[in-house]
Motif scaffolding. Structure first.
Motif, PDB file in Angstrom:
ATOM      1  N   ARG A 379      88.664  12.225  88.459  1.00  0.00           N
ATOM      2  CA  ARG A 379      87.280  11.825  87.914  1.00  0.00           C
ATOM      3  C   ARG A 379      87.205  12.326  86.340  1.00  0.00           C
ATOM      4  NH1 ARG A 379      82.107  10.726  90.128  1.00  0.00           N
ATOM      5  NH2 ARG A 379      80.541  11.469  88.929  1.00  0.00           N
ATOM      6  N   VAL A 380      87.850  13.531  86.077  1.00  0.00           N
ATOM      7  CA  VAL A 380      87.528  14.127  84.634  1.00  0.00           C
ATOM      8  C   VAL A 380      88.127  12.933  83.872  1.00  0.00           C
ATOM      9  CG1 VAL A 380      88.255  15.833  83.113  1.00  0.00           C
ATOM     10  CG2 VAL A 380      87.672  16.441  85.545  1.00  0.00           C
ATOM     11  N   TYR A 381      89.418  12.564  84.004  1.00  0.00           N
ATOM     12  CA  TYR A 381      90.007  11.402  83.386  1.00  0.00           C
ATOM     13  C   TYR A 381      89.212  10.259  83.180  1.00  0.00           C
ATOM     14  CZ  TYR A 381      94.570  13.567  82.402  1.00  0.00           C
ATOM     15  OH  TYR A 381      95.516  14.324  81.969  1.00  0.00           O
ATOM     16  N   LEU A 382      88.694   9.660  84.255  1.00  0.00           N
ATOM     17  CA  LEU A 382      87.894   8.493  84.178  1.00  0.00           C
ATOM     18  C   LEU A 382      86.786   8.822  83.308  1.00  0.00           C
ATOM     19  CD1 LEU A 382      87.217   5.658  85.186  1.00  0.00           C
ATOM     20  CD2 LEU A 382      86.168   6.698  87.392  1.00  0.00           C
ATOM     21  N   GLU A 383      85.815   9.860  83.517  1.00  0.00           N
ATOM     22  CA  GLU A 383      84.902  10.166  82.281  1.00  0.00           C
ATOM     23  C   GLU A 383      85.379  10.113  80.956  1.00  0.00           C
ATOM     24  OE1 GLU A 383      83.427  13.678  84.098  1.00  0.00           O
ATOM     25  OE2 GLU A 383      82.199  12.697  85.691  1.00  0.00           O
ATOM     26  N   LEU A 384      86.419  10.545  80.683  1.00  0.00           N
ATOM     27  CA  LEU A 384      86.701  10.920  79.182  1.00  0.00           C
ATOM     28  C   LEU A 384      87.084   9.302  78.851  1.00  0.00           C
ATOM     29  CD1 LEU A 384      89.109  13.885  79.459  1.00  0.00           C
ATOM     30  CD2 LEU A 384      86.823  13.688  77.937  1.00  0.00           C
TER      31      LEU A 384
END
Length: 591
Positions: A379-384
């Motif tokens: 999720r964090v990677y996708l947001e970035l």
């Protein structure tokens, strides 16, 4: 094969098939987690592995064709290098499939390894064709080489077929050919079914081995060095096998041949000893192992993490290690291995692979699904990564927005809408700017655009004839449109639908804004519960036709693909909704 590291693979057009098709296999594997158990689960995982390999092989064939037809030497060299890398990838994957995914046991293990060697030794077929197509095969200079190759690969029927040609052409060899043919015919081989125990197999093999030994000691083949050499190979004579080094070309071919004729019931955990000694014997200190040799040796030693580590260093992209590790993780083989920063190896490699996909203008959409299946940091990677996507067209912005909305990434939704609203405002596309700003829930910006509407004399707003009407309609329309989004946000879908329809049918909203309103109707049309009645659906259809009918063919031709796509999607959604509502209303009447 020497494997080299380059970081540009993601941009090679001919590798696009590898990324696109393997994505579907990956997603299918994640979804099937709960569906299978026990033996059926293992069968399914082996099939998944084979599917991945078939994609590698198809890509390799495409790349080979590209190399053949490339006129530019530099391009030819690039494609040829990729063929070598893909070939090595399939070779490694196939071995991992046998040892780890299928986890072949003693007996079937050797049969699988024989298939593995046969599949990956390609330069033999040309030699076979050349000999068999000659007028007198047994007199051809490569005749005995071909017989040897068949024996070295355990292809006894083909070897016997060639021997029959020697017997026909040379009367003095008839007796020797008959005896050798009989030995080949009687050679015991492990079976894939449970028709015989390992003990029975070993007993039969020992009797057969002793028979071969007797003929050799009796000097039966002494007058024909070729047949004597073959008999020594059947006895597992290491020196006799090594004399055929040039026909085998690799130490791992030598390993499998050696096992076939000296230890056909080899157990998985015994492989490491035979593999190491085979490599030492074959290379004989003449050359040091290459990266590929190191990877295969790690597999034969059942050092799974070493295989993945060496592949990460040697191979030219993250595709291979990410997908292989994911498959092995589904086989429950990597559970114990966590990396020092809290993630596991599977997730770390998938994150690296997906991040690479995001650097490409069209492959980024595949990356989204890989991040979705990384529970820790996905999720964090996708947001970035989503925030870094250039929103250079409205079509792309809508795709990104849909991805964010599906995953309830509210901050990213607001950011995208604000960016697109600003772009539309700069281009004086006020209807679009208003739509984006309201989606961003930016009331101040929406009011600013509303004021612009009031000052504008744009021909796009010509459905309002008087300036006074324009002011009233814009302010009323803006208020009503905000109200629609509030109702939608509160899941009061029926009220939202009525309000949306009224904005168009009562001509509160300007004609230029109708496409935005119709697009906003799409999520309501796609709800599980039927929201729009048949009458309301017909009204929406009429509004859409009014909007498109007013355009000349020239204008339609000039419209961008996004508008065309929206119209088609709306027509399809409306037709589908009408069918659903007719069935529903008909059912209610019937009851």
């Amino acid at each position: 094969i020497c494997l080299t590291r380059t970081d540009q693979d993601i941009y090679i057009q001919t590798l696009r098939k590898l990324f696109n098709e393997s994505h579907g296999i990956f997603i299918g594997l994640q979804r099937s987690e709960e569906e299978f158990a026990g033996k059926s689960r293992k069968t399914q995982l082996v099939q998944v592995s084979k599917n991945y390999r078939s994609v590698i092989r198809a890509c390799m064939e495409d790349m080979h064709q590209a190399a053949v037809s490339a006129r530019d030497p530099a391009l030819h060299s690039q494609y040829s290098t990729q063929v070598s890398i893909l070939s090595a990838m399939e070779l490694i994957w196939n071995l991992c499939e046998i040892l780890f995914v299928e986890a072949a046991v003693a007996g079937p293990l050797l049969l699988r390894l024989l298939d593995w060697v046969r599949l990956h030794v390609c330069d033999v077929d040309n030699m076979v064709r050349e000999v068999l197509s000659s007028e007198n095969p047994s007199k051809h200079e490569l005749f005995w080489n071909v017989v040897d190759v068949f024996v070295l690969q355990g292809r006894m029927d083909e070897a016997r077929h060639l021997l029959s040609k020697e017997a026909s052409a040379n009367p003095t060899s008839v007796n020797m050919c008959r005896i050798l043919d009989d030995l080949m015919k009687k050679m015991p081989v492990p079976s894939l079914g449970n028709t015989q125990t390992l003990t029975e197999m070993e007993l039969k093999w020992q009797h057969w081995h002793e028979e071969c030994q007797r003929y050799l000691q009796d000097g039966t083949f002494a007058s024909n060095s070729h047949m004597e050499s073959i008999c020594k190979i059947l006895l597992g004579d290491e020196n006799a096998i090594l004399e055929k080094k040039e026909l085998m070309t690799t130490w791992y071919h030598f390993l499998v041949t050696r096992l076939l004729y000296s230890h056909p019931t080899v157990k998985p955990m015994e492989l490491r000893f035979y593999a190491q000694s085979s490599m030492d014997l074959f290379l004989g200190g003449e050359s040091s192992p290459e990266p590929l040799d190191t990877i295969l040796m790690a597999a034969f030693e059942f050092e799974l993490h070493q295989v993945i580590k060496e592949c990460s260093i040697a191979l030219s992209n993250w595709w291979f290690v990410a997908h292989l590790t994911d498959l092995l993780d589904h086989c429950k083989l990597l559970q114990s291995h966590n990396l020092y920063f809290g993630s596991n190896m599977r997730e770390f490699l998938l994150l690296e692979y997906a991040s690479g996909l995001f650097s490409h203008y069209s492959l980024w959409q595949l990356g989204v699904d890989y991040f979705d299946h990384c529970p820790e940091y996905g999720r964090v990677y996708l947001e970035l990564h989503i925030e870094r996507i250039p929103l250079n067209t409205e079509q792309k912005a809508l795709k990104v927005l849909r991805i964010c909305e599906q995953r309830q990434m509210h901050e990213q939704v607001r950011s995208i809408c604000k960016i697109m609203a600003m772009k539309a405002l700069r281009n004086n596309r006020l209807g679009s700017a208003l739509s984006w700003s309201i989606r961003a829930k930016d009331a101040a910006f929406a009011t600013l655009i509303s004021d612009r509407f009031q000052l504008s004399h744009s021909p796009r707003l010509s459905c309002f004839e008087e300036q006074t009407d324009l002011k009233i309609s814009c302010n009323l329309g803006l208020w009503k449109y905000r109200e629609f989004h509030r109702l939608y946000g509160e899941k009061r879908f029926s009220e939202a639908a009525k309000l949306l329809l009224m904005l168009m049918t009562a001509h509160i909203a300007p004609c230029s804004f109708w496409m935005t309103l119709l697009t906003d109707a799409l999520p309501l049309l796609e709800q599980k519960e039927v929201i729009f009645s048949a009458e309301q659906t017909y009204e929406l259809m009429r509004c859409l036709e009014d909007l498109t009918a007013g355009k000349s063919d020239k204008q339609k031709f000039q419209d961008d693909d996004v508008e065309t796509m929206k119209v088609e999607m709306l027509r399809l959604a409306l037709a589908r909704n009408l069918a659903r509502v007719i069935v529903k209303e008909g059912t209610l009447e019937g009851s």
